[in-house]
Design a protein around this motif. Structure first.
Motif, PDB file in Angstrom:
ATOM      1  N   VAL A 129      -4.922  -6.040   6.923  1.00 32.65           N
ATOM      2  CA  VAL A 129      -3.705  -6.180   7.712  1.00 32.65           C
ATOM      3  C   VAL A 129      -2.998  -4.836   7.785  1.00 32.65           C
ATOM      4  O   VAL A 129      -2.807  -4.166   6.767  1.00 32.65           O
ATOM      5  N   GLY A 130      -2.615  -4.443   9.007  1.00 35.15           N
ATOM      6  CA  GLY A 130      -1.907  -3.190   9.208  1.00 35.15           C
ATOM      7  C   GLY A 130      -0.599  -3.402   9.944  1.00 35.15           C
ATOM      8  O   GLY A 130      -0.127  -4.537  10.120  1.00 35.15           O
ATOM      9  N   PHE A 131      -0.008  -2.297  10.389  1.00 30.00           N
ATOM     10  CA  PHE A 131       1.206  -2.333  11.201  1.00 30.00           C
ATOM     11  C   PHE A 131       0.765  -2.666  12.626  1.00 30.00           C
ATOM     12  O   PHE A 131       0.425  -1.780  13.411  1.00 30.00           O
ATOM     13  N   ARG A 151     -10.925 -15.205   1.113  1.00 29.83           N
ATOM     14  CA  ARG A 151     -11.500 -13.915   1.519  1.00 29.83           C
ATOM     15  C   ARG A 151     -10.667 -12.795   0.888  1.00 29.83           C
ATOM     16  O   ARG A 151      -9.438 -12.893   0.818  1.00 29.83           O
ATOM     17  N   PRO A 152     -11.289 -11.709   0.408  1.00 31.59           N
ATOM     18  CA  PRO A 152     -10.506 -10.568  -0.078  1.00 31.59           C
ATOM     19  C   PRO A 152      -9.595 -10.067   1.054  1.00 31.59           C
ATOM     20  O   PRO A 152      -9.991 -10.093   2.224  1.00 31.59           O
ATOM     21  N   TRP A 153      -8.371  -9.629   0.674  1.00 30.75           N
ATOM     22  CA  TRP A 153      -7.526  -9.086   1.748  1.00 30.75           C
ATOM     23  C   TRP A 153      -6.710  -7.905   1.254  1.00 30.75           C
ATOM     24  O   TRP A 153      -6.322  -7.828   0.097  1.00 30.75           O
ATOM     25  N   PHE A 154      -6.519  -6.980   2.187  1.00 27.82           N
ATOM     26  CA  PHE A 154      -5.913  -5.690   1.880  1.00 27.82           C
ATOM     27  C   PHE A 154      -4.867  -5.344   2.932  1.00 27.82           C
ATOM     28  O   PHE A 154      -5.003  -5.698   4.104  1.00 27.82           O
ATOM     29  N   ALA A 155      -3.830  -4.645   2.496  1.00 23.52           N
ATOM     30  CA  ALA A 155      -2.772  -4.187   3.397  1.00 23.52           C
ATOM     31  C   ALA A 155      -2.812  -2.662   3.464  1.00 23.52           C
ATOM     32  O   ALA A 155      -2.937  -1.999   2.436  1.00 23.52           O
ATOM     33  N   THR A 156      -2.685  -2.127   4.668  1.00 23.96           N
ATOM     34  CA  THR A 156      -2.772  -0.675   4.815  1.00 23.96           C
ATOM     35  C   THR A 156      -1.545   0.054   4.282  1.00 23.96           C
ATOM     36  O   THR A 156      -1.644   1.212   3.866  1.00 23.96           O
ATOM     37  N   ASN A 157      -0.382  -0.615   4.285  1.00 22.44           N
ATOM     38  CA  ASN A 157       0.845   0.043   3.816  1.00 22.44           C
ATOM     39  C   ASN A 157       1.898  -1.002   3.478  1.00 22.44           C
ATOM     40  O   ASN A 157       1.855  -2.125   3.991  1.00 22.44           O
ATOM     41  N   PRO A 158       2.867  -0.656   2.612  1.00 17.59           N
ATOM     42  CA  PRO A 158       3.839  -1.643   2.146  1.00 17.59           C
ATOM     43  C   PRO A 158       5.131  -1.712   2.962  1.00 17.59           C
ATOM     44  O   PRO A 158       5.969  -2.567   2.690  1.00 17.59           O
ATOM     45  N   ASP A 159       5.304  -0.837   3.964  1.00 24.41           N
ATOM     46  CA  ASP A 159       6.580  -0.728   4.674  1.00 24.41           C
ATOM     47  C   ASP A 159       6.980  -2.048   5.324  1.00 24.41           C
ATOM     48  O   ASP A 159       6.210  -2.644   6.066  1.00 24.41           O
ATOM     49  N   ARG A 160       8.214  -2.461   5.085  1.00 15.75           N
ATOM     50  CA  ARG A 160       8.711  -3.695   5.702  1.00 15.75           C
ATOM     51  C   ARG A 160       9.114  -3.456   7.150  1.00 15.75           C
ATOM     52  O   ARG A 160       8.933  -4.321   8.000  1.00 15.75           O
ATOM     53  N   VAL A 161       9.714  -2.306   7.417  1.00 18.08           N
ATOM     54  CA  VAL A 161      10.085  -1.942   8.782  1.00 18.08           C
ATOM     55  C   VAL A 161       9.689  -0.495   9.021  1.00 18.08           C
ATOM     56  O   VAL A 161       9.582   0.304   8.089  1.00 18.08           O
ATOM     57  N   VAL A 191      -2.531  -2.968  -1.878  1.00 21.88           N
ATOM     58  CA  VAL A 191      -1.687  -2.431  -0.814  1.00 21.88           C
ATOM     59  C   VAL A 191      -1.788  -0.913  -0.850  1.00 21.88           C
ATOM     60  O   VAL A 191      -1.472  -0.284  -1.858  1.00 21.88           O
ATOM     61  N   PHE A 192      -2.232  -0.326   0.256  1.00 22.10           N
ATOM     62  CA  PHE A 192      -2.418   1.117   0.324  1.00 22.10           C
ATOM     63  C   PHE A 192      -1.156   1.767   0.910  1.00 22.10           C
ATOM     64  O   PHE A 192      -0.132   1.127   1.054  1.00 22.10           O
ATOM     65  N   GLY A 193      -1.247   3.034   1.244  1.00 24.24           N
ATOM     66  CA  GLY A 193      -0.080   3.731   1.758  1.00 24.24           C
ATOM     67  C   GLY A 193       0.842   4.165   0.635  1.00 24.24           C
ATOM     68  O   GLY A 193       0.769   3.667  -0.492  1.00 24.24           O
ATOM     69  N   PRO A 195       3.773   4.249  -1.851  1.00 24.88           N
ATOM     70  CA  PRO A 195       3.515   5.195  -2.948  1.00 24.88           C
ATOM     71  C   PRO A 195       2.201   4.985  -3.699  1.00 24.88           C
ATOM     72  O   PRO A 195       2.033   5.499  -4.799  1.00 24.88           O
ATOM     73  N   ASP A 196       1.255   4.225  -3.135  1.00 24.92           N
ATOM     74  CA  ASP A 196      -0.025   4.030  -3.814  1.00 24.92           C
ATOM     75  C   ASP A 196      -0.729   5.382  -3.959  1.00 24.92           C
ATOM     76  O   ASP A 196      -0.837   6.134  -2.980  1.00 24.92           O
ATOM     77  N   PRO A 197      -1.217   5.719  -5.149  1.00 29.23           N
ATOM     78  CA  PRO A 197      -1.810   7.046  -5.357  1.00 29.23           C
ATOM     79  C   PRO A 197      -3.097   7.291  -4.588  1.00 29.23           C
ATOM     80  O   PRO A 197      -3.529   8.446  -4.466  1.00 29.23           O
ATOM     81  N   SER A 198      -3.708   6.230  -4.035  1.00 31.05           N
ATOM     82  CA  SER A 198      -4.954   6.426  -3.286  1.00 31.05           C
ATOM     83  C   SER A 198      -4.745   7.323  -2.076  1.00 31.05           C
ATOM     84  O   SER A 198      -5.684   7.970  -1.597  1.00 31.05           O
TER      85      SER A 198
END
Length: 284
Positions: A129-131, A151-161, A191-193, A195-198
């Motif tokens: 899931v992305g923006f 199913r495994p699921w991942f978010a590209t970034n944590p920003d709410r807005v 959740v990537f993006g 402040p995730d260090p990845s």
């Protein structure tokens, strides 16, 4: 303030974009001289963004429009961080249900992934899931269905807005994920993006760098500076965007360096390099 030796070790500068190199659609006057000074000092740089809604080509074109020429190797997005993580840690996940813009989907397909259709018979290996600025209700429901089916699921970034100067609220990835989590009872597996260090470890891997050789520069304490700390890189807060010095004083997350803008960082890097060269020249 870190010792001169810390600045002398810097081989690569990672730059947040809005608030750091430009504001809205206007390039800061010190940005181009700063990048020229990095080239003169032999220091590389990468432009970094949490926003996965545009492809790398879109961002490069945007930078070109602002008068900055960059190569694909000088850009890193949260979509790329997600791709890098999946390739290394989950190589068996190849068919993805991608809830994102056509540009984001194309980015994943370019990296070798297959995009699953909005069809209950087309079972994906995972959900990403992305923006999604093209969000369709049916596709949101399909993403929630696959999440509910474990199913495994991942978010590209944590920003709410997403920040905007328009009279609207741009609902970002974090809010879309909140809807899925509320509907299914499952939070994203990762959740990537920032402040995730990845976001930084991917750049370290790409350029074969050590953490002490990288400075992360941005105008937000809770994303840019927090990520620098999470990745053990030098965190440089510029006051040309969102955060103020008062914000830094009040925050539990502390930058290693605070400068008014990139020009101040350029002076520190230049002085450190000159001091280092001077020591070498005077070595008996």
């Amino acid at each position: 303030m870190p010792a001169t030796a810390a600045f002398a070790r810097i081989r690569h500068v990672v730059l947040d974009m809005d608030g750091t190199i430009y504001k809205g659609g206007t390039l800061f006057p010190w940005t181009r001289p700063f990048l020229e000074s990095l080239a003169r000092l032999g220091i590389g740089h990468t432009f970094l963004t949490n926003n996965p809604s545009k492809s790398s080509a879109d961002y490069l074109a945007h930078l070109e429009h602002m008068g900055l020429t960059a190569t694909p190797e000088q850009l890193y997005t949260s979509a790329q961080a997600t791709i890098d993580y999946l390739k290394i840690n989950h190589p068996a996940l190849r068919r993805l249900f991608l809830l994102g813009t056509p540009s984001m989907i194309a980015e994943f397909e370019k990296a070798g992934y297959e995009a699953a259709a909005d069809d209950p018979a087309d079972v994906p290996d995972a959900v990403v899931v992305g923006f999604d600025m093209t969000l369709a209700y049916a596709r949101l429901c399909r993403a929630a269905w696959w999440v509910s089916q474990a199913r495994p699921w991942f978010a590209t970034n944590p920003d709410r807005v997403c920040p905007t100067d328009r009279p609207t609220v741009l609902v970002d990835c974090g809010s879309i994920c909140a809807a899925i989590q509320t509907a299914t009872g499952r939070a994203p597996d990762r959740v990537f993006g920032k402040p995730d260090p990845s976001m930084l470890t991917g750049i370290l891997r790409r350029h074969r760098l050590q953490t002490a050789e990288v400075a992360m520069v941005g105008d937000r304490i809770y994303t840019d500076i927090a990520m620098a700390g999470n990745a053990a890189c030098l965190g440089v807060l510029v006051l040309s965007g969102e955060a103020t010095r008062q914000d830094a004083d009040a925050s539990a997350v502390k930058p290693d360096v605070i400068v008014e803008n990139l020009a101040g960082l350029g002076e520190l890097l230049d002085a450190a390099r000159q001091a280092s060269c001077g020591k070498l020249n005077h070595h008996p």
